[in-house]
Design an enzyme around this catalytic site. Structure first.
Site, PDB file in Angstrom:
ATOM      1  N   ASN A 185      -4.642 -13.223  -8.385  1.00 47.39           N
ATOM      2  CA  ASN A 185      -4.420 -12.082  -9.269  1.00 47.39           C
ATOM      3  C   ASN A 185      -3.001 -11.554  -9.090  1.00 47.39           C
ATOM      4  O   ASN A 185      -2.445 -11.587  -7.994  1.00 47.39           O
ATOM      5  CB  ASN A 185      -5.461 -10.981  -9.002  1.00 47.39           C
ATOM      6  CG  ASN A 185      -4.981  -9.947  -8.006  1.00 47.39           C
ATOM      7  OD1 ASN A 185      -4.219  -9.037  -8.342  1.00 47.39           O
ATOM      8  ND2 ASN A 185      -5.417 -10.081  -6.754  1.00 47.39           N
ATOM      9  N   PHE A 241      -1.317  -3.181  -9.663  1.00 47.56           N
ATOM     10  CA  PHE A 241      -1.742  -1.786  -9.563  1.00 47.56           C
ATOM     11  C   PHE A 241      -1.993  -1.168 -10.942  1.00 47.56           C
ATOM     12  O   PHE A 241      -1.579  -0.037 -11.228  1.00 47.56           O
ATOM     13  CB  PHE A 241      -0.714  -0.928  -8.819  1.00 47.56           C
ATOM     14  CG  PHE A 241      -0.627  -1.163  -7.333  1.00 47.56           C
ATOM     15  CD1 PHE A 241      -1.507  -2.012  -6.683  1.00 47.56           C
ATOM     16  CD2 PHE A 241       0.358  -0.529  -6.575  1.00 47.56           C
ATOM     17  CE1 PHE A 241      -1.419  -2.222  -5.312  1.00 47.56           C
ATOM     18  CE2 PHE A 241       0.446  -0.724  -5.201  1.00 47.56           C
ATOM     19  CZ  PHE A 241      -0.445  -1.578  -4.567  1.00 47.56           C
ATOM     20  N   SER A 264       0.225  -5.397  -1.050  1.00 44.05           N
ATOM     21  CA  SER A 264      -0.011  -6.174  -2.265  1.00 44.05           C
ATOM     22  C   SER A 264       1.249  -6.955  -2.620  1.00 44.05           C
ATOM     23  O   SER A 264       2.354  -6.404  -2.603  1.00 44.05           O
ATOM     24  CB  SER A 264      -0.375  -5.256  -3.432  1.00 44.05           C
ATOM     25  OG  SER A 264      -0.363  -5.985  -4.643  1.00 44.05           O
ATOM     26  N   ASN A 313       1.966  -7.970  -5.557  1.00 43.12           N
ATOM     27  CA  ASN A 313       2.126  -7.923  -7.012  1.00 43.12           C
ATOM     28  C   ASN A 313       2.956  -6.758  -7.533  1.00 43.12           C
ATOM     29  O   ASN A 313       3.106  -6.592  -8.742  1.00 43.12           O
ATOM     30  CB  ASN A 313       0.741  -7.904  -7.670  1.00 43.12           C
ATOM     31  CG  ASN A 313      -0.071  -9.120  -7.282  1.00 43.12           C
ATOM     32  OD1 ASN A 313       0.448 -10.226  -7.249  1.00 43.12           O
ATOM     33  ND2 ASN A 313      -1.343  -8.908  -6.960  1.00 43.12           N
ATOM     34  N   THR A 314       3.481  -5.928  -6.628  1.00 43.71           N
ATOM     35  CA  THR A 314       4.447  -4.887  -6.995  1.00 43.71           C
ATOM     36  C   THR A 314       5.763  -5.245  -6.323  1.00 43.71           C
ATOM     37  O   THR A 314       5.819  -5.318  -5.093  1.00 43.71           O
ATOM     38  CB  THR A 314       3.970  -3.494  -6.533  1.00 43.71           C
ATOM     39  OG1 THR A 314       2.756  -3.162  -7.213  1.00 43.71           O
ATOM     40  CG2 THR A 314       5.019  -2.439  -6.815  1.00 43.71           C
ATOM     41  N   LYS A 355      -3.698  -1.142   5.253  1.00 40.94           N
ATOM     42  CA  LYS A 355      -4.094  -2.482   4.801  1.00 40.94           C
ATOM     43  C   LYS A 355      -2.891  -3.415   4.912  1.00 40.94           C
ATOM     44  O   LYS A 355      -1.836  -3.148   4.345  1.00 40.94           O
ATOM     45  CB  LYS A 355      -4.604  -2.446   3.358  1.00 40.94           C
ATOM     46  CG  LYS A 355      -5.251  -3.764   2.919  1.00 40.94           C
ATOM     47  CD  LYS A 355      -6.067  -3.595   1.659  1.00 40.94           C
ATOM     48  CE  LYS A 355      -6.854  -4.855   1.346  1.00 40.94           C
ATOM     49  NZ  LYS A 355      -7.749  -4.677   0.186  1.00 40.94           N
ATOM     50  N   ASN A 358      -5.178  -8.211   3.116  1.00 36.91           N
ATOM     51  CA  ASN A 358      -4.986  -8.257   1.670  1.00 36.91           C
ATOM     52  C   ASN A 358      -4.926  -9.718   1.221  1.00 36.91           C
ATOM     53  O   ASN A 358      -5.211 -10.624   1.998  1.00 36.91           O
ATOM     54  CB  ASN A 358      -3.684  -7.517   1.313  1.00 36.91           C
ATOM     55  CG  ASN A 358      -3.740  -6.853  -0.052  1.00 36.91           C
ATOM     56  OD1 ASN A 358      -4.289  -7.398  -1.000  1.00 36.91           O
ATOM     57  ND2 ASN A 358      -3.170  -5.661  -0.159  1.00 36.91           N
TER      58      ASN A 358
END
Length: 346
Positions: free
Chosen positions: A115, A119, A178, A180-181, A221, A250
């Site tokens: 994925n 966010f 994460s 993805n940012t 996390k 994560n």
């Protein structure tokens, strides 16, 4: 029934569309009286499953990880599937759409998901309105920063989320891991991470004094891709900032030994599911052993069976969370894990 009948049908369609359809279906069936049926099918109630961790009493040690109920829209309905706690988010101060679609991919041969959602959420204040309903289960608030917020101003975003959620969640999770940012994982470096956690702890103390209430547990996390030296830094940071625990782990940016089609494997984003199982367990065991179990750990990553869950607990996790395993194995997995834990006590 889920794995043999329902999953093959659901997996014919786009995963993000299926996610929204499942949400709508659960909400609909719960409204028309199926809540009791879900409980009868999936809920295991036994005092022996209860866990008291960082001052909170969990009905059982199996939780739902952040990313499933991003906007706190379905936490009570999801609790009927037997979870001992639900983590909502990741939430940011302002609403954001996340990354362009298509951004969610199934790697069926690997029982994994990639994925790069980014966010996507309606913003923390929308979630607060949702959280004003009575909670059936303990709620964790997973918080992050908006994509447009530079790292040198990130603390402000985390504080906004912390302040907004303080009266509505039972514990907090600081998400700096994460993939993805853009640039977010840079906040895992020792200096910025220590500064961020110290500010949140200071705010925590202010709330406790101002409202004459207990402080809220704060967890961090972390990514599974941290080096051994970085993991030692995490242990030191937990000790220095006196936060309450760690969630390990994560999603990963690694793509080792995957069987799925090359084009899928090369998609950008965080990988979750079975390929993450061993690495997340390694991180849990490392943190537990090297810290001499000085703080609680929530284990997440690649839990697709009761055996996977027990492995995490034996490695040093106090609680566990599902996400991709819940997608692949269905809600019956929660019950099977809790039953296995009880059987292990005999």
């Amino acid at each position: 029934m889920y794995r043999r009948l329902l999953r093959p049908i659901l997996f014919l369609f786009d995963p993000e569309m299926v996610h929204h359809w499942i949400f709508s279906s659960i909400k609909f069936f719960s409204k028309i009286g199926f809540s009791g049926l879900f409980k009868a099918l999936f809920l295991v109630e036994d005092k022996r499953l209860e866990r008291e961790i960082f001052g909170l009493k969990f009905k059982n040690p199996v939780g739902l990880a952040a990313g499933f109920d991003k906007n706190a829209a379905l936490y009570n309905e999801l609790s009927d599937f037997g979870f001992g706690f639900i983590e909502i988010g990741t939430l940011t101060p302002k609403q954001q759409d996340g990354n362009p679609k298509k951004r969610l991919f199934r790697l069926k041969e690997d029982q994994a998901i990639i994925n790069r959602m980014g966010f996507n959420n309606k913003g923390v204040f929308d979630a607060v309105e949702q959280l004003k309903k009575k909670h059936k289960v303990l709620i964790g608030g997973n918080i992050g920063k908006n994509k447009v917020t530079p790292n040198n101003e990130a603390i402000k975003d985390y504080l906004i989320c912390f302040d907004a959620l303080f009266d509505h969640v039972d514990y907090f999770v600081v998400n700096v891991s994460s993939p993805n940012t853009p640039g977010l994982r840079e906040l895992q470096d020792k200096e910025p991470l220590t500064a961020l956690l110290n500010e949140l702890q200071l705010e925590n103390s202010k709330y406790r004094k101002r409202k004459n209430t207990v402080r809220k547990p704060i967890l961090l996390k972390i990514a599974p891709d941290l080096t051994e030296n970085q993991l030692f830094d995490i242990i030191d940071i937990v000790s220095t900032t006196k936060i309450d625990g760690v969630i390990a782990t994560n999603t990963t940016i690694a793509r080792d030994n995957l069987k799925s089609h090359t084009l899928l494997v090369e998609e950008a984003g965080g990988l979750s599911g079975k390929p993450l199982k061993d690495r997340s367990t390694e991180v849990i065991r490392f943190l537990a052993e090297k810290s001499k179990k000085s703080f609680p750990i929530i284990g997440v990553g690649g839990i697709h069976s009761p055996e996977d869950a027990l492995e995490k607990l034996e490695a040093g996790a106090d609680l566990i969370q599902l996400w991709t395993g819940f997608v692949y194995e269905g809600p019956g997995l929660v019950k099977r894990i809790n039953k296995a834990i009880l059987n292990g006590m005999k």
